[in-house]
Design a protein around this motif. Structure first.
Motif, PDB file in Angstrom:
ATOM      1  N   ARG A  54      41.971 -50.602 -39.006  1.00 51.78           N
ATOM      2  CA  ARG A  54      42.512 -51.331 -39.522  1.00 51.78           C
ATOM      3  C   ARG A  54      43.052 -50.755 -40.911  1.00 51.78           C
ATOM      4  NH1 ARG A  54      43.623 -57.794 -40.236  1.00 51.78           N
ATOM      5  NH2 ARG A  54      44.390 -57.037 -38.353  1.00 51.78           N
ATOM      6  N   ASP A  55      41.251 -50.562 -41.957  1.00 45.97           N
ATOM      7  CA  ASP A  55      41.228 -49.152 -42.620  1.00 45.97           C
ATOM      8  C   ASP A  55      41.343 -48.384 -42.488  1.00 45.97           C
ATOM      9  OD1 ASP A  55      40.628 -51.643 -44.030  1.00 45.97           O
ATOM     10  OD2 ASP A  55      38.305 -51.216 -43.749  1.00 45.97           O
ATOM     11  N   PHE A  56      41.555 -47.304 -41.694  1.00 49.10           N
ATOM     12  CA  PHE A  56      42.028 -46.278 -41.405  1.00 49.10           C
ATOM     13  C   PHE A  56      43.338 -46.232 -41.942  1.00 49.10           C
ATOM     14  CE2 PHE A  56      43.769 -42.821 -38.505  1.00 49.10           C
ATOM     15  CZ  PHE A  56      43.395 -41.624 -38.937  1.00 49.10           C
ATOM     16  N   LEU A  57      44.469 -47.500 -40.954  1.00 46.96           N
ATOM     17  CA  LEU A  57      45.883 -47.720 -40.778  1.00 46.96           C
ATOM     18  C   LEU A  57      45.997 -47.669 -42.390  1.00 46.96           C
ATOM     19  CD1 LEU A  57      46.666 -48.905 -37.435  1.00 46.96           C
ATOM     20  CD2 LEU A  57      47.021 -46.501 -38.068  1.00 46.96           C
ATOM     21  N   ARG A  58      45.014 -48.329 -42.956  1.00 43.31           N
ATOM     22  CA  ARG A  58      45.808 -48.367 -44.830  1.00 43.31           C
ATOM     23  C   ARG A  58      45.466 -47.621 -45.343  1.00 43.31           C
ATOM     24  NH1 ARG A  58      47.184 -49.789 -48.837  1.00 43.31           N
ATOM     25  NH2 ARG A  58      46.774 -51.573 -50.273  1.00 43.31           N
ATOM     26  N   LEU A  59      44.741 -47.137 -45.208  1.00 42.99           N
ATOM     27  CA  LEU A  59      44.269 -45.441 -45.968  1.00 42.99           C
ATOM     28  C   LEU A  59      46.324 -44.887 -46.256  1.00 42.99           C
ATOM     29  CD1 LEU A  59      40.990 -44.330 -45.139  1.00 42.99           C
ATOM     30  CD2 LEU A  59      41.953 -45.059 -48.104  1.00 42.99           C
ATOM     31  N   PHE A  60      46.190 -44.448 -44.534  1.00 41.61           N
ATOM     32  CA  PHE A  60      47.846 -43.742 -44.541  1.00 41.61           C
ATOM     33  C   PHE A  60      49.106 -44.783 -45.220  1.00 41.61           C
ATOM     34  CE2 PHE A  60      45.681 -41.706 -41.993  1.00 41.61           C
ATOM     35  CZ  PHE A  60      46.194 -39.783 -41.255  1.00 41.61           C
ATOM     36  N   SER A  61      49.127 -46.420 -44.982  1.00 38.54           N
ATOM     37  CA  SER A  61      50.317 -46.300 -45.632  1.00 38.54           C
ATOM     38  C   SER A  61      50.206 -46.054 -47.001  1.00 38.54           C
ATOM     39  CB  SER A  61      49.812 -47.872 -44.870  1.00 38.54           C
ATOM     40  OG  SER A  61      48.924 -48.456 -45.585  1.00 38.54           O
ATOM     41  N   GLU A  62      48.882 -47.261 -47.642  1.00 40.79           N
ATOM     42  CA  GLU A  62      49.501 -46.344 -49.087  1.00 40.79           C
ATOM     43  C   GLU A  62      49.421 -45.344 -49.610  1.00 40.79           C
ATOM     44  OE1 GLU A  62      48.557 -48.126 -52.394  1.00 40.79           O
ATOM     45  OE2 GLU A  62      48.590 -49.243 -51.138  1.00 40.79           O
ATOM     46  N   ILE A  63      49.197 -44.023 -49.022  1.00 41.45           N
ATOM     47  CA  ILE A  63      49.207 -42.885 -48.987  1.00 41.45           C
ATOM     48  C   ILE A  63      51.244 -42.461 -49.258  1.00 41.45           C
ATOM     49  CG2 ILE A  63      49.279 -40.333 -48.300  1.00 41.45           C
ATOM     50  CD1 ILE A  63      46.467 -40.686 -47.594  1.00 41.45           C
ATOM     51  N   ILE A  64      51.528 -43.022 -48.025  1.00 45.64           N
ATOM     52  CA  ILE A  64      53.102 -42.702 -47.691  1.00 45.64           C
ATOM     53  C   ILE A  64      53.794 -43.459 -49.195  1.00 45.64           C
ATOM     54  CG2 ILE A  64      54.596 -44.131 -46.117  1.00 45.64           C
ATOM     55  CD1 ILE A  64      52.431 -43.224 -44.025  1.00 45.64           C
ATOM     56  N   ARG A  65      53.215 -44.551 -49.215  1.00 46.66           N
ATOM     57  CA  ARG A  65      54.069 -45.544 -50.430  1.00 46.66           C
ATOM     58  C   ARG A  65      54.203 -44.898 -51.907  1.00 46.66           C
ATOM     59  NH1 ARG A  65      50.640 -51.297 -51.807  1.00 46.66           N
ATOM     60  NH2 ARG A  65      52.877 -51.312 -52.796  1.00 46.66           N
ATOM     61  N   ARG A  66      52.875 -44.085 -51.745  1.00 44.29           N
ATOM     62  CA  ARG A  66      52.465 -43.342 -53.028  1.00 44.29           C
ATOM     63  C   ARG A  66      53.629 -42.013 -53.210  1.00 44.29           C
ATOM     64  NH1 ARG A  66      48.528 -45.620 -56.633  1.00 44.29           N
ATOM     65  NH2 ARG A  66      47.836 -47.331 -56.063  1.00 44.29           N
ATOM     66  N   ALA A  67      54.152 -40.789 -51.761  1.00 48.31           N
ATOM     67  CA  ALA A  67      54.448 -39.450 -52.075  1.00 48.31           C
ATOM     68  C   ALA A  67      55.634 -39.672 -52.337  1.00 48.31           C
ATOM     69  CB  ALA A  67      54.506 -39.584 -49.944  1.00 48.31           C
ATOM     70  N   ASP A  68      56.048 -38.188 -52.981  1.00 40.82           N
ATOM     71  CA  ASP A  68      57.483 -38.577 -53.663  1.00 40.82           C
ATOM     72  C   ASP A  68      57.208 -36.690 -53.628  1.00 40.82           C
ATOM     73  OD1 ASP A  68      55.020 -36.976 -55.913  1.00 40.82           O
ATOM     74  OD2 ASP A  68      55.139 -37.978 -57.018  1.00 40.82           O
ATOM     75  N   ARG A  69      56.753 -36.378 -52.508  1.00 35.16           N
ATOM     76  CA  ARG A  69      57.032 -34.961 -51.586  1.00 35.16           C
ATOM     77  C   ARG A  69      56.129 -34.655 -50.777  1.00 35.16           C
ATOM     78  NH1 ARG A  69      53.327 -30.707 -54.306  1.00 35.16           N
ATOM     79  NH2 ARG A  69      52.464 -31.216 -55.994  1.00 35.16           N
ATOM     80  N   LEU A  70      56.491 -33.593 -49.940  1.00 33.94           N
ATOM     81  CA  LEU A  70      55.491 -33.518 -48.494  1.00 33.94           C
ATOM     82  C   LEU A  70      55.068 -31.965 -48.612  1.00 33.94           C
ATOM     83  CD1 LEU A  70      57.844 -35.696 -46.375  1.00 33.94           C
ATOM     84  CD2 LEU A  70      55.374 -36.301 -46.978  1.00 33.94           C
ATOM     85  N   PRO A  71      53.652 -32.090 -47.924  1.00 25.77           N
ATOM     86  CA  PRO A  71      53.462 -32.796 -47.537  1.00 25.77           C
ATOM     87  C   PRO A  71      52.816 -33.232 -49.377  1.00 25.77           C
ATOM     88  CG  PRO A  71      52.195 -30.214 -47.696  1.00 25.77           C
ATOM     89  CD  PRO A  71      53.425 -30.321 -48.292  1.00 25.77           C
ATOM     90  N   VAL A  72      51.721 -34.624 -49.456  1.00 19.51           N
ATOM     91  CA  VAL A  72      51.408 -34.827 -50.291  1.00 19.51           C
ATOM     92  C   VAL A  72      50.193 -33.927 -50.925  1.00 19.51           C
ATOM     93  CG1 VAL A  72      52.271 -37.321 -49.611  1.00 19.51           C
ATOM     94  CG2 VAL A  72      49.979 -36.344 -49.200  1.00 19.51           C
ATOM     95  N   PRO A  73      50.159 -34.010 -52.279  1.00 18.35           N
ATOM     96  CA  PRO A  73      48.783 -33.307 -52.994  1.00 18.35           C
ATOM     97  C   PRO A  73      48.087 -34.475 -53.217  1.00 18.35           C
ATOM     98  CG  PRO A  73      50.979 -33.838 -54.923  1.00 18.35           C
ATOM     99  CD  PRO A  73      51.377 -34.443 -53.279  1.00 18.35           C
ATOM    100  N   GLY A  74      46.548 -33.822 -53.737  1.00 15.51           N
ATOM    101  CA  GLY A  74      45.188 -34.012 -53.233  1.00 15.51           C
ATOM    102  C   GLY A  74      45.696 -35.214 -54.243  1.00 15.51           C
ATOM    103  N   GLU A  75      46.151 -35.421 -55.499  1.00 14.64           N
ATOM    104  CA  GLU A  75      46.291 -36.483 -56.576  1.00 14.64           C
ATOM    105  C   GLU A  75      46.855 -37.243 -55.892  1.00 14.64           C
ATOM    106  OE1 GLU A  75      47.578 -33.663 -56.920  1.00 14.64           O
ATOM    107  OE2 GLU A  75      45.946 -32.451 -58.126  1.00 14.64           O
ATOM    108  N   THR A  76      47.807 -37.318 -55.019  1.00 11.73           N
ATOM    109  CA  THR A  76      47.829 -38.401 -54.463  1.00 11.73           C
ATOM    110  C   THR A  76      47.321 -39.404 -52.977  1.00 11.73           C
ATOM    111  OG1 THR A  76      50.439 -37.640 -54.382  1.00 11.73           O
ATOM    112  CG2 THR A  76      50.146 -39.598 -52.645  1.00 11.73           C
ATOM    113  N   VAL A  77      46.411 -38.526 -52.401  1.00  9.55           N
ATOM    114  CA  VAL A  77      45.309 -39.485 -51.299  1.00  9.55           C
ATOM    115  C   VAL A  77      44.530 -39.509 -52.337  1.00  9.55           C
ATOM    116  CG1 VAL A  77      43.637 -38.099 -49.830  1.00  9.55           C
ATOM    117  CG2 VAL A  77      45.902 -37.571 -49.742  1.00  9.55           C
ATOM    118  N   ASP A  78      43.905 -39.321 -52.928  1.00  9.87           N
ATOM    119  CA  ASP A  78      42.794 -39.656 -54.500  1.00  9.87           C
ATOM    120  C   ASP A  78      43.122 -40.905 -54.740  1.00  9.87           C
ATOM    121  OD1 ASP A  78      41.568 -37.812 -53.756  1.00  9.87           O
ATOM    122  OD2 ASP A  78      41.791 -36.571 -55.346  1.00  9.87           O
TER     123      ASP A  78
END
Length: 442
Positions: free
Chosen positions: A333-357
């Protein structure tokens, strides 16, 4: 952002939303067979749960535990599919959260009512017994039981027992008090009802039919900050002091339990022979020495690939994906949770490292703050890979760590524990800072 990019993110976000896989229709395509690998095959929970059901003579009882979000409900659905596909099994899977309030202490009386009621409801819903609108399963039978034992619950004139059992704590308290002298009669009545249901299933589907009851969501039981210890104690009492009342003739039963129960009551499995207790561990992404476990990372890559094109989100290289896998600690669940948080913050693809952080930081904050005393203990768990229990009276605190997965449970031969990787460095730094403060005190 392009329309097609927004559509990609929307579909990916929906795919990583944590929901059990029920193996119906296209739903089964999301499942990644984790236990087909040589490293994990010996620990396949479906095989381990199925064997006592297949080998025991007529009846069995087992306990199945796992952290919330570890994939336990999905494995129960897989067990149902596995047994149902063999022809001689009629399997019903019930969600006890539909019947009892899991934020309140649980008593053997309301638990037996919920089990019997859920069993009868599910047999009709699955078509294993005819859906007769003139009958209400165990609920109508219990009303007759109350009249036969001269127990007055007249306050149920406007609401049914099934509804009150889940939604009205005062009703549950009243019921427990009035039933205190009639527990033996209730157990006998519930067992007679369950046996009668099994007999009818066999008459309808063949004498060789085996009936299996899977009861999910009991691991969700947790109290509030005001009653957590009382709730935990009630679960221990239910599954230990009343273990004999949770066995049924001619029926195979699997109860889910919270992971802390195994800690609070060692050697619990002896009360539930021949099945015992099966615990679903987190997926190992490092071994106990801290070395990366590549098969675990590869399985998580397969899991996320079944939900979306992760390269389109993170970029073509696996470094970022493997970083997320390691930070999840193998907790699905935490693995998928990390992805959902990245997706909700994405404003371009692929996302930059700052978005992942930023996404990692957000998920980490959901574990915080941690009290200094808890940090000290968690640091011991991280360094010893055992529970490092200081005193028996602190078992409830350990149960809280497991329940909130601040501490994770693993198994590779022997069982071992570790602190969730998202907070490991936080815990270490906090312990060091607390030591410095203590050293400066006069």
């Amino acid at each position: 952002m392009k329309t097609e990019d927004l559509a990609f993110l929307r579909n990916f976000f929906r795919a990583v939303t944590d929901q059990p896989i029920e193996f119906k229709g296209n739903d089964k395509d999301r499942y990644v067979p984790l236990y087909d690998t040589p490293e994990l095959a010996p620990h396949d929970p479906v095989k381990l749960l199925a064997r006592p059901i297949q080998f025991a003579l007529g009846s069995s009882v087992q306990l199945f535990s796992g952290f919330r979000g570890s994939g336990k409900s999905t494995e129960l659905h897989r067990l149902r599919k596995h047994l149902s596909g063999q022809g001689d099994y009629k399997v019903v899977l019930c969600d006890l959260e539909d019947y009892i309030n899991l934020s309140q202490p649980v008593d053997i009386v309301d638990f037996l009512l919920a089990v019997a009621g859920a069993f009868g409801d599910a047999l009709q819903q699955e078509g294993f017994l005819p859906n007769d609108p003139t009958k209400e399963g165990y609920w109508a039978r219990f009303d007759t039981f109350l009249k036969r034992t001269h127990l007055n619950l007249s306050d149920l004139s406007t609401v049914g027992i099934k509804v009150a059992l889940k939604s009205d704590p005062s009703f549950r308290e009243t019921l427990q008090k009035r039933m205190s002298g009639h527990l033996g009669a209730l157990v006998e009545d519930v067992r007679a009802y369950v046996t009668g249901c099994v007999k009818k299933v066999k008459e309808r589907h063949g004498s060789d039919t085996e009936v299996v009851l899977l009861l999910d969501s009991m691991e969700h039981i947790r109290g509030t900050s005001a009653n957590a210890t009382v709730v935990q104690d009630s679960v221990v009492n239910l599954f230990t002091s009343h273990s004999d009342k949770l066995h049924f003739e001619h029926l195979h039963v699997v109860y889910t339990i919270p992971p802390y129960l195994k800690v609070l009551y060692p050697n619990l499995g002896t009360l539930y022979s021949p099945g015992g207790v099966q615990v679903l561990p987190a997926l190992k992404v490092r071994d106990s020495s801290g070395q990366v476990f590549q098969p675990g990372l590869d399985l998580l890559e397969r899991l996320i690939s079944a939900r979306g094109h992760w390269q389109g989100l993170l970029g073509p290289e696996r470094a970022t994906l493997d970083r997320l896998s390691l930070l999840s600690g193998g907790h699905l669940r935490d693995f998928l949770r990390l992805f959902s948080e990245i997706i909700r913050r994405a404003d371009r693809l692929p996302v930059p490292g700052e978005t992942v952080d930023a996404a990692i930081a957000q998920v980490r904050t959901e574990f915080l703050p941690i009290a200094d005393a808890d940090a000290k203990w968690l640091h011991l768990i991280a360094t010893t890979h055992g529970v490092a229990l200081p005193e028996i009276k602190q078992l409830h605190d350990l149960a809280r760590y497991l329940d909130t997965h601040l501490a994770l449970y693993y198994r590779n031969g022997n069982e071992w524990y570790d602190v969730h990787p998202l907070v490991r460095d936080v815990v270490k730094a906090q312990v060091e800072e607390a030591s410095k403060r203590t050293a400066k005190e006069p």
